[in-house]
Write an enzyme that holds these catalytic residues in place. Structure first.
Site, PDB file in Angstrom:
ATOM      1  N   GLU A  81       4.817  32.485 -12.853  1.00 28.13           N
ATOM      2  CA  GLU A  81       4.961  32.864 -14.218  1.00 28.13           C
ATOM      3  C   GLU A  81       6.164  33.582 -14.869  1.00 28.13           C
ATOM      4  OE1 GLU A  81       2.253  31.447 -15.516  1.00 28.13           O
ATOM      5  OE2 GLU A  81       1.632  30.503 -13.453  1.00 28.13           O
ATOM      6  N   ARG A  91     -13.772  30.312 -17.191  1.00 33.22           N
ATOM      7  CA  ARG A  91     -14.251  29.121 -16.898  1.00 33.22           C
ATOM      8  C   ARG A  91     -15.815  28.753 -16.223  1.00 33.22           C
ATOM      9  NH1 ARG A  91     -13.209  24.512 -15.336  1.00 33.22           N
ATOM     10  NH2 ARG A  91     -11.285  25.019 -14.589  1.00 33.22           N
ATOM     11  N   CYS A 144      -6.357  35.814 -11.762  1.00 29.86           N
ATOM     12  CA  CYS A 144      -4.003  36.081 -11.790  1.00 29.86           C
ATOM     13  C   CYS A 144      -3.941  35.690 -13.013  1.00 29.86           C
ATOM     14  CB  CYS A 144      -4.012  34.441 -11.516  1.00 29.86           C
ATOM     15  SG  CYS A 144      -4.754  33.480  -9.921  1.00 29.86           S
ATOM     16  N   HIS A 168       2.028  31.150  -8.893  1.00 28.95           N
ATOM     17  CA  HIS A 168       0.963  30.204  -8.712  1.00 28.95           C
ATOM     18  C   HIS A 168       1.613  29.373  -7.775  1.00 28.95           C
ATOM     19  CE1 HIS A 168      -1.877  31.461 -12.158  1.00 28.95           C
ATOM     20  NE2 HIS A 168      -2.955  31.487 -10.718  1.00 28.95           N
TER      21      HIS A 168
HETATM   22  N1  PCA Z   1      -6.480  31.848  -8.876  1.00 29.67           N
HETATM   23  C1  PCA Z   1      -7.498  32.127  -9.457  1.00 29.67           C
HETATM   24  C2  PCA Z   1      -7.324  33.308  -9.522  1.00 29.67           C
HETATM   25  C3  PCA Z   1      -7.215  33.598  -8.102  1.00 29.67           C
HETATM   26  C4  PCA Z   1      -6.599  32.908  -7.611  1.00 29.67           C
HETATM   27  O1  PCA Z   1      -6.528  32.392  -6.366  1.00 29.67           O
HETATM   28  C5  PCA Z   1      -6.713  32.253 -10.778  1.00 29.67           C
HETATM   29  O2  PCA Z   1      -5.829  30.857 -10.883  1.00 29.67           O
HETATM   30  O3  PCA Z   1      -6.687  32.696 -11.899  1.00 29.67           O
END
Ligand code: PCA
Length: 216
Positions: A81, A91, A144, A168
Site C-alpha cells: 500500500e 461497508r 486496515c 494487504h
Molecule cells: N482486512 C480488513 C480489516 C482486517 C483485515 O485483515 C481491511 O482490509 O480493512
C-alpha cells in the site's frame, strides 16, 4: 539492526481465519539477516481499539520498523500500500459492531500519509521471486486503512520510527473455496512475501525509482 513489529488481524466478516495472522505469527521470535528482532501481534478487527493496541505495542517493543498486514479478500496479488487516507467508511460493521460512515480518523490530521516502506523495491523483489505483487493506491476505507492511517499519524509524531507501512494479502486457498472465482495465495508464498518485504525494508536506504503506477 532494528526492532521490527509485524502485525496481522483477527478474522472478520464471517471468516474463521485471517491469512494475515496465519502468516505473521510464523515470524514470532525470528530475526532478519541483519539481526533485527521481529515481534508479532494480532490486532482486533475493530476501529479505534486496533490502533490503540498497535501504538501500545510500538512503545512496548520500541519498534523502529512497523509493518501491518491485512486480508484483502478477492485481490490476486500482494498489495504493497502506498497511501493511508483520513476517512472511515465501513461497508460492514467491525467485530465490535461499529460502522463509522464518512468520519475523519484524526480530526486535525493530514488528509493522507504515504507509506515510508520502500514500496517499489518490495514489489520488485517479490516479482523477482515469482510472486505476483503490485503497488496499491488505496487500502480501502475499512479497519486496515484506519490502522494504516493511525500508524502513519503516530510515526509522524515519533521520528524514531524509521519505516512504517501496510501490506494487504489475498485469501488463503482454504478461504477461497468458499468464494467461488476469488483469487488466493498459498501460505508458503505469503511467508516468502513477508520475509522478502522485511529483508528489503531492513536493507534499503531508500526506495527504487521504478515505474509501477496505475492508469486508473
Ligand atoms: N482486512 C480488513 C480489516 C482486517 C483485515 O485483515 C481491511 O482490509 O480493512
Amino acid at each position: 539492526m532494528a526492532s521490527i513489529l509485524l502485525t496481522g488481524f483477527t478474522p472478520f466478516n464471517h471468516e474463521t481465519t485471517n491469512p494475515s495472522w496465519q502468516a505473521v505469527k510464523q515470524f514470532a521470535g525470528k530475526t532478519t539477516s541483519d539481526g533485527s528482532h521481529i515481534h508479532v501481534a494480532e490486532l482486533p478487527c475493530e476501529f479505534g481499539r486496533a490502533t490503540e493496541v498497535l501504538r501500545h505495542l510500538i512503545q512496548q517493543h520500541q519498534a523502529d520498523i512497523v509493518i501491518c498486514v491485512g486480508q484483502a479478500g478477492g485481490r490476486s496479488e500482494i498489495s504493497v500500500e502506498r497511501v493511508a487516507i483520513n476517512v472511515d467508511d465501513a461497508r460492514i460493521p467491525d467485530n465490535a459492531g461499529l460502522q463509522p460512515i464518512d468520519e475523519a480518523i484524526e480530526a486535525t490530521g493530514e488528509n493522507a500519509y504515504f507509506s515510508t516502506l520502500p514500496i517499489k523495491a518490495i514489489v520488485y523483489e517479490l516479482r523477482q521471486a515469482g510472486i505476483p505483487a503490485h503497488v496499491s493506491q488505496s487500502a480501502g476505507t475499512y479497519v486496515c486503512n484506519h490502522v494504516f492511517y493511525g500508524l502513519m499519524h503516530y510515526a509522524r509524531q515519533h521520528p524514531h520510527i524509521k519505516r512504517a507501512g501496510f501490506i494487504h494479502i489475498p485469501y488463503l486457498p482454504e478461504q477461497a473455496v468458499h468464494h467461488p472465482g476469488a483469487a488466493s495465495m498459498s501460505l508458503e508464498n505469503l511467508l516468502n512475501s513477508l520475509s522478502l518485504a522485511l529483508e528489503v525494508t531492513t536493507k534499503h536506504g531508500k526506495d527504487l525509482k521504478l515505474s509501477d503506477g496505475s492508469l486508473s
